[in-house]
Design a protein around this motif. Structure first.
Motif, PDB file in Angstrom:
ATOM      1  N   ALA B   2      25.719 -17.007  54.339  1.00 25.01           N
ATOM      2  CA  ALA B   2      26.949 -16.572  53.677  1.00 25.01           C
ATOM      3  C   ALA B   2      27.051 -15.041  53.703  1.00 25.01           C
ATOM      4  O   ALA B   2      28.123 -14.485  53.906  1.00 25.01           O
ATOM      5  CB  ALA B   2      26.969 -17.073  52.243  1.00 25.01           C
ATOM      6  N   VAL B   3      25.919 -14.373  53.490  1.00 21.10           N
ATOM      7  CA  VAL B   3      25.913 -12.913  53.497  1.00 21.10           C
ATOM      8  C   VAL B   3      25.842 -12.425  54.945  1.00 21.10           C
ATOM      9  O   VAL B   3      25.000 -12.901  55.714  1.00 21.10           O
ATOM     10  CB  VAL B   3      24.704 -12.377  52.699  1.00 21.10           C
ATOM     11  N   GLN B   4      26.713 -11.522  55.307  1.00 16.84           N
ATOM     12  CA  GLN B   4      26.729 -11.014  56.680  1.00 16.84           C
ATOM     13  C   GLN B   4      25.735  -9.864  56.835  1.00 16.84           C
ATOM     14  O   GLN B   4      25.708  -8.943  56.011  1.00 16.84           O
ATOM     15  CB  GLN B   4      28.139 -10.518  57.031  1.00 16.84           C
ATOM     16  N   PRO B   5      24.937  -9.899  57.903  1.00 17.01           N
ATOM     17  CA  PRO B   5      23.972  -8.811  58.129  1.00 17.01           C
ATOM     18  C   PRO B   5      24.629  -7.417  58.111  1.00 17.01           C
ATOM     19  O   PRO B   5      24.055  -6.470  57.564  1.00 17.01           O
ATOM     20  CB  PRO B   5      23.407  -9.131  59.514  1.00 17.01           C
ATOM     21  N   ARG B   6      25.832  -7.344  58.675  1.00 21.14           N
ATOM     22  CA  ARG B   6      26.494  -6.028  58.704  1.00 21.14           C
ATOM     23  C   ARG B   6      26.738  -5.507  57.284  1.00 21.14           C
ATOM     24  O   ARG B   6      26.559  -4.308  57.018  1.00 21.14           O
ATOM     25  CB  ARG B   6      27.818  -6.131  59.475  1.00 21.14           C
ATOM     26  N   ASP B   7      27.122  -6.406  56.387  1.00 23.09           N
ATOM     27  CA  ASP B   7      27.364  -6.001  54.998  1.00 23.09           C
ATOM     28  C   ASP B   7      26.073  -5.542  54.331  1.00 23.09           C
ATOM     29  O   ASP B   7      26.075  -4.591  53.548  1.00 23.09           O
ATOM     30  CB  ASP B   7      27.964  -7.169  54.204  1.00 23.09           C
ATOM     31  N   VAL B   8      24.978  -6.230  54.636  1.00 26.80           N
ATOM     32  CA  VAL B   8      23.686  -5.854  54.042  1.00 26.80           C
ATOM     33  C   VAL B   8      23.269  -4.466  54.517  1.00 26.80           C
ATOM     34  O   VAL B   8      22.823  -3.631  53.728  1.00 26.80           O
ATOM     35  CB  VAL B   8      22.601  -6.896  54.391  1.00 26.80           C
ATOM     36  N   VAL B   9      23.451  -4.213  55.812  1.00 28.43           N
ATOM     37  CA  VAL B   9      23.094  -2.900  56.354  1.00 28.43           C
ATOM     38  C   VAL B   9      23.958  -1.812  55.716  1.00 28.43           C
ATOM     39  O   VAL B   9      23.450  -0.760  55.296  1.00 28.43           O
ATOM     40  CB  VAL B   9      23.268  -2.871  57.888  1.00 28.43           C
TER      41      VAL B   9
END
Lengths: 123, 123
Positions: B2-9
């Motif tokens: 659900a969480v996008q890697p780009r958002d985490v970065v």
């Protein structure tokens, strides 16, 4: 090591544009492992790795190296490849990470890119 | 996931500038492993990882995210951190690569940077 990782990366990005596949392969150790992009099956050894670059043969290619970071015998490079041919213009902008051995040969390469980093348009 | 890697970065780079250490740690899985820079001993778990960021406490920090590449649950990010305090201005420009788990938590982070990517001057 005598060979500097930064020089290998610069040579790699240059050869992706201008070199024959044999010259690109020569940067890799014989048993090198490549995962390009990450999530695809590993290619081990020159013969398997060559398949990756054969797609570029016969295309008009340019590359631009944006940045290289070196940590010991590891390097990460951000660059853009443009390849034109067969009526298309492909732009790929990955970050490749590499590990080198003491002879300065690439023993492992993993490419970070996804759909957002690949554009194909009519040319 | 659900969480996008780009958002985490993006969240990570933002919190390195503005966040308390606890908020940075919350992006990591409990048993995450960090090697920053590559070649230094691995830090495993929040307590060990926290030491890395404690050096930033009390400094005036800004970050700029240059590029993010995402391949599945892996991401690579090029960014610059500027930290000012104690009479010095430090600029660090790494490429960090991360692997995320299915919950979008960072399970591994490795930072590519060397002496060329770190500048410390009087401020």
């Amino acid at each position: 090591m005598a060979v500097q990782p930064r020089d290998v990366v610069e040579q790699y990005v240059k050869l992706v544009a201008t070199g024959p596949i044999s010259a690109i392969l020569d940067l890799y150790a014989a048993d090198a492992v490549v995962e390009d992009p990450i999530g695809t099956p590993e290619r081990r050894g020159h013969e398997a790795i060559a398949e990756l670059y054969q797609a570029l043969e016969g295309l008009e290619r340019t590359t631009e190296l944006h940045t290289v970071k070196v940590a010991g015998n590891h390097a990460a490079a951000s660059f853009t490849l443009v390849a034109v041919g067969n009526g298309h213009r492909m732009t790929l902008a990955p970050i490749d990470v590499m590990e080198l051995n003491d002879e300065g040969k690439i023993v492992a390469m993993r490419a970070f890119w996804g759909p957002d980093d690949l554009k194909v348009v009519p040319a």
